[in-house]
Design an enzyme around this catalytic site. Structure first.
Site, short mmCIF file in Angstrom:
data_model
loop_
_atom_site.label_atom_id
_atom_site.label_comp_id
_atom_site.label_asym_id
_atom_site.label_seq_id
_atom_site.Cartn_x
_atom_site.Cartn_y
_atom_site.Cartn_z
N ALA A 56 0.82 -1.23 0.00
CA ALA A 56 0.00 0.00 0.00
C ALA A 56 0.85 1.27 0.00
O ALA A 56 0.46 2.29 0.55
CB ALA A 56 -0.97 0.00 1.18
N ILE A 57 2.00 1.18 -0.65
CA ILE A 57 2.91 2.32 -0.70
C ILE A 57 2.79 3.03 -2.05
O ILE A 57 2.76 2.37 -3.10
CB ILE A 57 4.39 1.85 -0.54
CG1 ILE A 57 4.58 1.00 0.73
CG2 ILE A 57 5.35 3.05 -0.57
CD1 ILE A 57 4.23 1.66 2.02
N HIS B 238 5.01 4.65 -4.23
CA HIS B 238 6.47 4.75 -4.32
C HIS B 238 6.89 6.04 -5.01
O HIS B 238 6.22 6.52 -5.92
CB HIS B 238 7.02 3.55 -5.11
CG HIS B 238 6.93 2.26 -4.35
ND1 HIS B 238 7.73 2.00 -3.27
CD2 HIS B 238 6.13 1.17 -4.51
CE1 HIS B 238 7.43 0.78 -2.80
NE2 HIS B 238 6.46 0.27 -3.53
N SER C 176 5.26 -4.70 -8.40
CA SER C 176 5.47 -3.39 -7.78
C SER C 176 6.38 -2.56 -8.69
O SER C 176 7.32 -3.11 -9.27
CB SER C 176 6.14 -3.58 -6.42
OG SER C 176 6.26 -2.34 -5.78
N CYS D 250 -18.96 -1.59 14.00
CA CYS D 250 -17.60 -2.10 14.26
C CYS D 250 -16.99 -1.21 15.34
O CYS D 250 -16.67 -0.04 15.07
CB CYS D 250 -16.78 -2.07 12.98
SG CYS D 250 -15.02 -2.36 13.25
N CYS E 194 -10.28 -7.05 16.75
CA CYS E 194 -11.06 -8.30 16.84
C CYS E 194 -11.27 -8.95 15.48
O CYS E 194 -11.84 -10.03 15.38
CB CYS E 194 -12.38 -8.08 17.56
SG CYS E 194 -13.76 -7.64 16.50
N CYS F 150 -18.32 -7.58 14.90
CA CYS F 150 -19.21 -6.92 13.93
C CYS F 150 -19.63 -7.84 12.78
O CYS F 150 -20.62 -7.57 12.11
CB CYS F 150 -18.57 -5.65 13.38
SG CYS F 150 -17.09 -5.96 12.38
C1 LIG Z 1 3.60 -8.33 -1.89
C2 LIG Z 1 3.30 -7.18 -2.81
C3 LIG Z 1 3.60 -5.86 -2.42
C4 LIG Z 1 3.34 -4.81 -3.28
N1 LIG Z 1 3.51 -3.54 -2.85
C5 LIG Z 1 3.25 -2.49 -3.66
C6 LIG Z 1 3.35 -1.17 -3.20
O1 LIG Z 1 3.60 -0.94 -2.03
N2 LIG Z 1 3.18 -0.16 -4.07
C7 LIG Z 1 2.89 -0.38 -5.39
O2 LIG Z 1 2.81 0.57 -6.14
N3 LIG Z 1 2.70 -1.64 -5.84
C8 LIG Z 1 2.85 -2.69 -5.00
N4 LIG Z 1 2.66 -3.97 -5.43
C9 LIG Z 1 2.20 -4.18 -6.79
C10 LIG Z 1 0.71 -3.91 -6.96
O3 LIG Z 1 -0.03 -4.46 -5.89
C11 LIG Z 1 0.26 -4.53 -8.26
O4 LIG Z 1 1.12 -4.08 -9.28
C12 LIG Z 1 -1.14 -4.16 -8.64
O5 LIG Z 1 -2.05 -4.40 -7.61
C13 LIG Z 1 -1.52 -4.97 -9.86
O6 LIG Z 1 -2.82 -4.64 -10.23
P1 LIG Z 1 -3.49 -5.42 -11.44
O7 LIG Z 1 -4.77 -4.71 -11.71
O8 LIG Z 1 -2.52 -5.54 -12.56
O9 LIG Z 1 -3.69 -6.90 -10.91
P2 LIG Z 1 -4.74 -7.51 -9.87
O10 LIG Z 1 -5.04 -6.60 -8.76
O11 LIG Z 1 -4.27 -8.87 -9.52
O12 LIG Z 1 -6.05 -7.63 -10.73
C14 LIG Z 1 -6.20 -8.61 -11.73
C15 LIG Z 1 -7.65 -9.01 -11.74
O13 LIG Z 1 -7.88 -9.88 -12.84
C16 LIG Z 1 -8.81 -10.87 -12.44
N5 LIG Z 1 -8.67 -12.00 -13.35
C17 LIG Z 1 -7.65 -12.88 -13.41
N6 LIG Z 1 -7.87 -13.78 -14.38
C18 LIG Z 1 -9.05 -13.45 -14.95
C19 LIG Z 1 -9.83 -14.00 -16.00
N7 LIG Z 1 -9.43 -15.09 -16.69
N8 LIG Z 1 -11.02 -13.41 -16.30
C20 LIG Z 1 -11.46 -12.32 -15.62
N9 LIG Z 1 -10.76 -11.77 -14.61
C21 LIG Z 1 -9.57 -12.32 -14.29
C22 LIG Z 1 -8.43 -11.15 -11.00
O14 LIG Z 1 -9.48 -11.74 -10.28
C23 LIG Z 1 -8.07 -9.77 -10.50
O15 LIG Z 1 -9.17 -9.12 -9.91
C24 LIG Z 1 2.85 -5.05 -4.58
C25 LIG Z 1 2.52 -6.36 -4.96
C26 LIG Z 1 2.72 -7.40 -4.06
C27 LIG Z 1 2.28 -8.76 -4.42
#
Ligand SMILES: Cc1cc2nc3c(=O)[nH]c(=O)nc-3n(C[C@H](O)[C@H](O)[C@H](O)COP(=O)(O)OP(=O)(O)OC[C@H]3O[C@@H](n4cnc5c(N)ncnc54)[C@H](O)[C@@H]3O)c2cc1C
Length: 480
Positions: free
Chosen positions: A46-47, A49, A336, A398, A435, A440
């Site tokens: 949740a940063i 960056h 990230s 809550c 909790c 809640c």
């Molecule tokens: C441990 C960790 C720490 C991180 N910390 C940071 C941070 O501090 N700051 C930062 O900027 N970034 C951070 N990141 C990166 C960031 O969280 C991701 O880059 C971002 O959330 C990716 O978003 P997205 O929409 O690409 O993927 P997702 O949020 O995974 O969304 C993809 C969506 O596609 C859906 N989906 C998958 N397959 C299908 C399908 N076949 N049909 C329909 N839907 C499908 C899934 O259900 C999901 O809802 C971190 C990641 C991790 C894992």
């Protein structure tokens, strides 16, 4: 027929949905789960960056810095909790000092404002809890903390209010190109569109292969965390990172936007969507956190969780139109800093789609802003006014997080009404306290059932199938 189908309702898919809703474009988002932000976008550090990590010249660097600069205004418009806390990358020896100097140079090349290398008195005055073995740090004033799931939810809500559509429980299983349009196959039937954008997170390689030649593979990498009680809120003011390594940015200790302390993550290869925690992972996190901030009190942990990185094994994100399948776009391999970068990626991809001939006439129904009530953060006077306006704000559901019935009912009446306990949690913060929903939970279940007019037995904890109530125990005993 849609103009654009977006596959995946994470922060990238939702940001693009919001961005496209500025124009007279018919957009449909297909999401396999029952809510947006239910993948990696709900489980990360949740940063926001600052942008000194990515290699200069990479898309990741540009999107990171631009995304960071967009986020303040977006959060103000969308009423999302966000705070510019600043961050420190700390160094313990001369080897670390060299890597901090490299980060400083990279950051300046990437256009990160205000970077400074600090040490001694100044450093420990800024962050008194740091280990006294630390000799210097890179200070980045533009780093911050945010509620990541809210960032996605708010953008999706505005887009839907402005005319965009979302289909939940619609996992994409196949994509065919027929003449000038795509046919996208889901459990809920077929949908057609001129353009398809793959934003499927850890499944983005699978979805890409449905439409294109295989050109990347996602190796999911799990990161595990501790969340500490708000009693520990005083611990650090800023985000504290160690020097980065091959494993990533390392184990951070940081405040969360909700007043907790977050500690993590590690980085280990794992199967897709394997979001459990492990003793080894948590031990690694604990050891590394204590090195930077020795007074971290892990006994105040109220929750462990993990998130899965969509790692394509590249130093950059995969963003743009497929070479082999014109009209098919990827927002893939978004590890990230994807959360930070998402708004900038969305602007770029929306521009690419408009360049392909989509109608750029402004959407007269575009909804740029939203406002939500967060009772806990109101002044006493505002609280009195809120209760006068709606007595449900006077009923606390809550107790840990001081969330009122009024806020839950507001969420249940919005355009993307939550249909699981965790979906309410992501909108209102119910169950996020000490909790963890023990008190809640049943009341929230009751409210969802009432406002959605469904049985409590049909309400999952989070995803479909994760049901909490399966029958009446007393009824069974009494033979009813
Ligand atoms: C441990 C960790 C720490 C991180 N910390 C940071 C941070 O501090 N700051 C930062 O900027 N970034 C951070 N990141 C990166 C960031 O969280 C991701 O880059 C971002 O959330 C990716 O978003 P997205 O929409 O690409 O993927 P997702 O949020 O995974 O969304 C993809 C969506 O596609 C859906 N989906 C998958 N397959 C299908 C399908 N076949 N049909 C329909 N839907 C499908 C899934 O259900 C999901 O809802 C971190 C990641 C991790 C894992």
């Amino acid at each position: 027929m849609e103009d654009v189908i977006i596959i995946g309702g994470g922060v990238c898919g939702c940001s693009l949905l919001y961005e496209l809703s500025r124009y007279k474009i018919k957009t449909l988002l297909l999401e396999k789960e029952n809510d947006v932000a239910d993948g990696t976008s709900k489980a990360n550090s949740a940063i926001v960056h600052a942008g000194y990590d990515p290699a200069p010249g990479a898309k990741m660097a540009r999107y990171n810095v631009e995304g960071n600069s967009l986020i303040g205004q977006l959060c103000a418009d969308l009423d999302i909790m966000y705070k510019k806390t600043g961050s420190l990358v700390v160094g313990f020896d001369e080897v670390d000092r060299k890597s901090i100097e490299k980060l400083y140079v990279k950051g300046n090349k990437n256009g990160v404002p205000g970077l400074r290398i600090i040490e001694g008195e100044e450093l420990f005055t800024m962050e008194p809890a740091l280990s006294r073995d630390i000799i210097c740090a890179l200070y980045a004033p533009t780093a911050g903390v945010i509620a990541p799931w809210e960032f996605a939810i708010a953008q999706a809500e505005c887009a839907v209010k402005g005319g965009a559509k979302i289909e939940f429980n619609a996992e994409v299983a196949g994509i065919k190109k027929e003449n000038e349009y795509f046919v996208v196959n889901t459990k809920k039937g077929e949908f057609t569109a001129r353009f398809v954008v793959n934003a499927a997170g850890v499944n983005s390689d699978i979805v890409s292969e449905m439409a294109d030649e295989k050109f990347f593979t996602i190796q999911p990498k799990r990161g595990e965390y501790y969340i500490l009680d708000t009693t520990e809120a005083h611990l650090v003011n800023m985000i504290v990172f160690p020097c980065p390594s091959k494993l990533g940015k390392g184990v951070l200790v940081a405040p969360t936007i909700h007043g907790n302390i977050i500690v993590g993550p590690d980085s280990t290869d794992c199967p897709r969507e394997s979001t459990g925690s492990t003793a080894d992972g948590l031990e690694y996190v604990a050891k590394n956190a204590l090195r930077c901030v020795p007074s971290v009190n892990l006994r105040a942990s109220i929750r462990n969780f993990s998130g899965i990185r969509a790692d394509a094994g590249l130093e950059d994100f995969i963003v743009g139109e497929s070479k082999g399948t014109p009209g098919f776009f990827n927002i893939a391999g978004i590890k990230s800093p994807g959360l930070t970068a998402s708004a900038a990626i969305a602007k770029d991809v929306s521009g690419m789609l408009l360049d392909k001939g989509l109608d750029s006439t402004p959407n007269p129904d575009f909804v740029a802003k939203r406002k939500v009530t967060r009772f806990k953060y109101l002044s006493d006077e505002e609280k009195r006014e809120a209760i006068k306006r709606n007595p449900l704000y006077g009923a606390i559901v809550c107790r840990c997080e001081t969330v009122t019935e009024g806020e839950i009912v507001d969420a249940l009446n919005r355009v993307l009404p939550p249909r699981s306990l965790d979906a309410v949690k992501r909108r209102c913060a119910t169950g996020m306290g000490r909790c963890q929903g023990g008190f809640c939970g049943p009341r929230v279940l009751d409210l969802i059932a009432k406002y959605a007019n469904i049985s409590q037995m049909d309400i999952p904890q989070d995803r479909e199938g994760m049901y909490i109530i399966t029958g009446k125990t007393k009824g069974k005993r009494a033979g009813l």
